[in-house]
Design an enzyme around this catalytic site. Structure first.
Site, PDB file in Angstrom:
ATOM      1  N   HIS A  17      21.251 -62.315 -41.897  1.00  0.00           N
ATOM      2  CA  HIS A  17      21.976 -61.384 -41.737  1.00  0.00           C
ATOM      3  C   HIS A  17      21.328 -59.746 -41.765  1.00  0.00           C
ATOM      4  O   HIS A  17      20.135 -59.606 -41.980  1.00  0.00           O
ATOM      5  CB  HIS A  17      22.843 -61.206 -42.878  1.00  0.00           C
ATOM      6  N   HIS A  20      18.665 -59.135 -44.547  1.00  0.00           N
ATOM      7  CA  HIS A  20      17.926 -59.064 -44.096  1.00  0.00           C
ATOM      8  C   HIS A  20      17.125 -58.482 -43.368  1.00  0.00           C
ATOM      9  O   HIS A  20      15.228 -58.169 -43.504  1.00  0.00           O
ATOM     10  CB  HIS A  20      16.981 -60.532 -44.076  1.00  0.00           C
ATOM     11  N   CYS A 127      19.604 -67.761 -63.926  1.00  0.00           N
ATOM     12  CA  CYS A 127      21.026 -67.392 -62.818  1.00  0.00           C
ATOM     13  C   CYS A 127      19.968 -68.355 -61.640  1.00  0.00           C
ATOM     14  O   CYS A 127      18.876 -67.703 -60.621  1.00  0.00           O
ATOM     15  CB  CYS A 127      21.147 -66.728 -62.863  1.00  0.00           C
ATOM     16  N   CYS A 130      19.334 -65.450 -58.441  1.00  0.00           N
ATOM     17  CA  CYS A 130      18.372 -64.314 -58.766  1.00  0.00           C
ATOM     18  C   CYS A 130      17.173 -65.016 -59.031  1.00  0.00           C
ATOM     19  O   CYS A 130      16.006 -64.845 -58.709  1.00  0.00           O
ATOM     20  CB  CYS A 130      18.366 -63.498 -60.224  1.00  0.00           C
ATOM     21  N   CYS A 144      26.405 -63.176 -64.109  1.00  0.00           N
ATOM     22  CA  CYS A 144      25.224 -62.582 -63.574  1.00  0.00           C
ATOM     23  C   CYS A 144      25.807 -60.750 -63.081  1.00  0.00           C
ATOM     24  O   CYS A 144      26.989 -61.678 -61.900  1.00  0.00           O
ATOM     25  CB  CYS A 144      24.196 -63.250 -62.868  1.00  0.00           C
ATOM     26  N   HIS A 147      25.396 -61.747 -58.865  1.00  0.00           N
ATOM     27  CA  HIS A 147      26.148 -62.463 -57.944  1.00  0.00           C
ATOM     28  C   HIS A 147      27.403 -62.456 -58.928  1.00  0.00           C
ATOM     29  O   HIS A 147      28.362 -64.248 -57.998  1.00  0.00           O
ATOM     30  CB  HIS A 147      25.542 -64.032 -58.552  1.00  0.00           C
ATOM     31  N   LYS A 295      30.102 -55.642 -49.246  1.00  0.00           N
ATOM     32  CA  LYS A 295      28.842 -55.391 -49.888  1.00  0.00           C
ATOM     33  C   LYS A 295      29.224 -56.948 -48.291  1.00  0.00           C
ATOM     34  O   LYS A 295      29.803 -57.686 -48.059  1.00  0.00           O
ATOM     35  CB  LYS A 295      29.199 -56.709 -51.182  1.00  0.00           C
ATOM     36  N   LYS A 298      28.667 -64.345 -48.289  1.00  0.00           N
ATOM     37  CA  LYS A 298      29.311 -64.763 -47.582  1.00  0.00           C
ATOM     38  C   LYS A 298      31.154 -65.045 -47.324  1.00  0.00           C
ATOM     39  O   LYS A 298      31.232 -65.956 -46.310  1.00  0.00           O
ATOM     40  CB  LYS A 298      28.949 -66.601 -48.117  1.00  0.00           C
TER      41      LYS A 298
HETATM   42  N1  MSP Z   1      12.680 -64.538 -51.834  1.00  0.00           N
HETATM   43  C1  MSP Z   1      13.100 -63.441 -52.148  1.00  0.00           C
HETATM   44  C2  MSP Z   1      11.854 -63.143 -51.991  1.00  0.00           C
HETATM   45  C3  MSP Z   1      10.342 -63.053 -52.730  1.00  0.00           C
HETATM   46  S1  MSP Z   1       9.190 -62.038 -52.281  1.00  0.00           S
HETATM   47  C4  MSP Z   1       7.824 -63.072 -53.286  1.00  0.00           C
HETATM   48  C5  MSP Z   1      14.812 -63.348 -52.087  1.00  0.00           C
HETATM   49  N2  MSP Z   1      14.729 -63.896 -50.895  1.00  0.00           N
HETATM   50  S2  MSP Z   1      15.870 -63.160 -50.093  1.00  0.00           S
HETATM   51  O1  MSP Z   1      16.499 -63.847 -49.197  1.00  0.00           O
HETATM   52  O2  MSP Z   1      16.920 -62.996 -51.482  1.00  0.00           O
HETATM   53  O3  MSP Z   1      15.861 -61.775 -49.187  1.00  0.00           O
HETATM   54  C6  MSP Z   1      15.471 -60.201 -50.360  1.00  0.00           C
HETATM   55  C7  MSP Z   1      15.301 -58.670 -49.958  1.00  0.00           C
HETATM   56  O4  MSP Z   1      16.376 -58.863 -48.403  1.00  0.00           O
HETATM   57  C8  MSP Z   1      15.589 -57.748 -50.688  1.00  0.00           C
HETATM   58  O5  MSP Z   1      14.990 -58.056 -51.285  1.00  0.00           O
HETATM   59  C9  MSP Z   1      16.144 -57.136 -49.836  1.00  0.00           C
HETATM   60  O6  MSP Z   1      14.865 -56.250 -49.050  1.00  0.00           O
HETATM   61  C10 MSP Z   1      17.020 -57.657 -48.413  1.00  0.00           C
HETATM   62  N3  MSP Z   1      17.984 -57.461 -48.356  1.00  0.00           N
HETATM   63  C11 MSP Z   1      18.810 -58.932 -48.715  1.00  0.00           C
HETATM   64  N4  MSP Z   1      20.503 -58.495 -48.989  1.00  0.00           N
HETATM   65  C12 MSP Z   1      20.663 -56.680 -47.963  1.00  0.00           C
HETATM   66  C13 MSP Z   1      21.275 -55.925 -48.374  1.00  0.00           C
HETATM   67  N5  MSP Z   1      22.527 -56.468 -48.102  1.00  0.00           N
HETATM   68  N6  MSP Z   1      20.234 -54.314 -48.228  1.00  0.00           N
HETATM   69  C14 MSP Z   1      19.310 -54.286 -47.968  1.00  0.00           C
HETATM   70  N7  MSP Z   1      19.025 -55.100 -47.523  1.00  0.00           N
HETATM   71  C15 MSP Z   1      19.120 -56.361 -48.227  1.00  0.00           C
HETATM   72  O7  MSP Z   1      14.975 -62.222 -52.639  1.00  0.00           O
END
Ligand code: MSP
Length: 504
Positions: A17, A20, A127, A130, A144, A147, A295, A298
């Site tokens: 999304h 990311h 969790c 997380c 949590c 979540h 926020k 999904k």
């Molecule tokens: N897989 C772990 C990271 C492992 S690194 C060794 C993880 N993945 S995640 O798919 O949940 O993606 C995390 C990252 O996506 C967050 O740290 C952030 O950089 C980004 N974001 C996810 N949602 C976000 C927002 N709503 N806003 C900004 N960044 C976001 O955690």
């Protein structure tokens, strides 16, 4: 000089999304900036595949017996998303690849040989959202806080990593290297966490059927965060290509969201200390954003596909908006209304209009080149050089808004100059002055095209296609190209509008 930077590796139980995409796009801006400076950049991203969440998602789709197939499909979706957004990552690491597994085994053995792994029993919460072992004190009303779910209660035999052994060394490192955790507010959070909550951590799971088997006990798999963090090494050759690894480690920058800072600023450096490896130079945590105030989730169905936005507005406008609208490091809101406003005011009317005006004015016969000094040149040279200075320090400090402010200030200087000098009238009345003014404006467009490059790379290409630059200037080093060359643009080729009116 080399510059190694990474994004987190993403869980692939869903599509990417806009949140990311934010991290990845910012990393791409930084990577392009360092390339522009002539540095050897290694930009790593990838997918975190040995996660319980991924497995549960596969099972939900009836693919519980074909997990690798599910992961292959999902990882391909993420990889192609970055391609569609024009991301220039050097490599893409998957934690189910054999090169990663080999590196995790090597790393685990190094930590084990150091005497930092012991067997114990974990009784407590986990969790899955997380992918973290959590304490009672982390929960809010038993849930949590991230979540909003009750964590699982587990009791299993685990192997533990003696993380607490590194507590003092970590605090000392953070003290000595203020740049290690950025921004500053995050640094205080981490110091407090290490001082008060950083304990030995379970790094194996016994009850899971998916993951990297522990080299010393194949009935366990490596805990997903211990496995995932090592991607930063295996992606640049640790365990498989020593020469490359020596060249690119330590990383200059791990870019992460604020949600995963503890893993990156406490667990990860402790792991590296134990394995006897140098620490990354910096972890920079950016904020989170909401969509039109909500926020991203999904259940709200608002997890917009960044590729869709790029298709509707263009990749460059998406990049521009993300770093223009949301101060890097802070939380912010992604609003479609603001995106449209920025598109129209800053891009179409600001940058796009300026370039097309200058190119149109210059498309007429410019006459002979003049030896005489243009009296306006001293002022514009000063402004351009100040803009480059601000650009440099702002990009160095990840203050993208400041860099963009400076560029747009330069553009508006150009607009005012056009209004003041009225080149359309000069074309008839004063050919020599006309030539001076147009040469200056064209050089301003050339500078603008270079300044915007990390942010708006496609627009730079489109502008470059409209300018015929003298080969002598084209061949200059990137540093010399930033100097003022009044006769750099020989002629122009009119192109289509850089930012056509939106139909969304
Ligand atoms: N897989 C772990 C990271 C492992 S690194 C060794 C993880 N993945 S995640 O798919 O949940 O993606 C995390 C990252 O996506 C967050 O740290 C952030 O950089 C980004 N974001 C996810 N949602 C976000 C927002 N709503 N806003 C900004 N960044 C976001 O955690």
């Amino acid at each position: 000089m080399k510059f190694t930077l990474t994004t987190p590796i993403y869980y692939i139980n869903d599509k990417p999304h806009i949140g990311h995409a934010y991290t990845t796009i910012v990393a791409d801006i930084i990577a392009r900036y360092h390339r522009l400076k002539g540095e050897d950049v290694f930009f790593l991203t990838g997918t975190d595949e040995n996660s319980q969440k991924n497995i549960e998602a596969a099972e939900k789709l009836g693919k519980g017996d074909r997990i690798q197939e599910y992961l292959d499909e999902q990882s391909a979706v993420w990889r192609s998303t970055w391609e569609k957004l024009g991301i220039t990552n050097t490599d893409f690491i998957r934690t189910t690849e054999s090169r990663h597994i080999a590196g995790v085994e090597k790393f685990f053995n190094a930590v084990y040989e150091r005497g930092d792994i012991y067997k114990g029993t974990y009784r407590g919460y986990y969790c899955a959202g997380c992918e973290a072992f959590v304490n009672e004190s982390d929960l809010v009303d038993g849930l949590c806080p991230l979540h909003k779910k009750k964590p699982d209660t587990i009791e299993e035999e685990n192997y533990f990593f003696s993380a607490s052994k590194y507590r003092d060394a970590l605090l000392e490192h953070i003290e000595k290297h203020p740049e290690f955790v950025q921004p500053q507010s995050r640094r205080n959070e981490i110091i407090n966490y290490i001082q008060n909550h950083f304990t030995d951590i379970s790094i194996s799971r016994q009850s899971l059927k998916w993951g990297i088997p522990l080299p010393i006990d194949k009935t366990h798999v490596v805990y997903v965060w211990f496995d995932a963090l090592i991607n930063y090494l295996t992606g640049i050759g640790y365990g498989t290509n020593d020469e490359m690894f020596e060249k690119y480690w330590p990383a200059e920058l791990h870019l992460v969201g604020k949600d995963i800072i503890k893993f990156h600023c406490a667990l990860w450096p402790a792991m590296l200390m134990s394995a006897g490896l140098p620490l990354p130079k910096q972890v920079f945590a950016h904020g989170f954003f909401t969509i039109d105030g909500d926020k991203i989730s999904k259940s709200l169905g608002n997890s917009i596909d960044p590729v869709e936005i790029a298709n509707q507005y263009g990749r460059d406008p998406l990049r521009y908006f993300l770093v223009r609208e949301i101060p890097f490091g802070s939380d912010g809101d992604f609003s479609f209304t603001r995106l449209k406003e920025r598109y129209t005011s800053d891009l179409a009317k600001g940058l796009g209009n300026f370039v097309s005006r200058v190119v149109a004015l210059a498309a007429k016969d410019r006459g002979e080149q003049i030896d005489e000094h243009n009296p306006d040149e001293d002022e514009v040279k000063k402004i351009a050089s100040a803009t480059w200075d601000t650009w440099e320090t702002s990009l160095q400090n990840y203050e993208f808004g400041n860099a963009l402010d400076a560029i747009w200030h330069l553009i508006s200087w150009g607009d005012t100059y056009i209004e003041k000098t009225k080149p359309w009238a000069l074309a008839k009345e004063n050919r020599a002055r006309y030539r001076h003014v147009i040469d200056l404006l064209l050089e301003l467009v050339r500078h603008t095209s270079l300044l915007i490059q990390p942010f708006l790379p496609e627009t730079t290409t489109k502008i470059t296609e409209q300018l015929v630059v003298i080969p002598y200037v084209e061949a200059l080093s990137s540093k010399k190209k930033k100097e003022w060359h009044n006769d750099a643009v020989v002629s122009v080729k009119r192109g289509t509008a850089l930012f056509p009116p939106l139909d969304v």
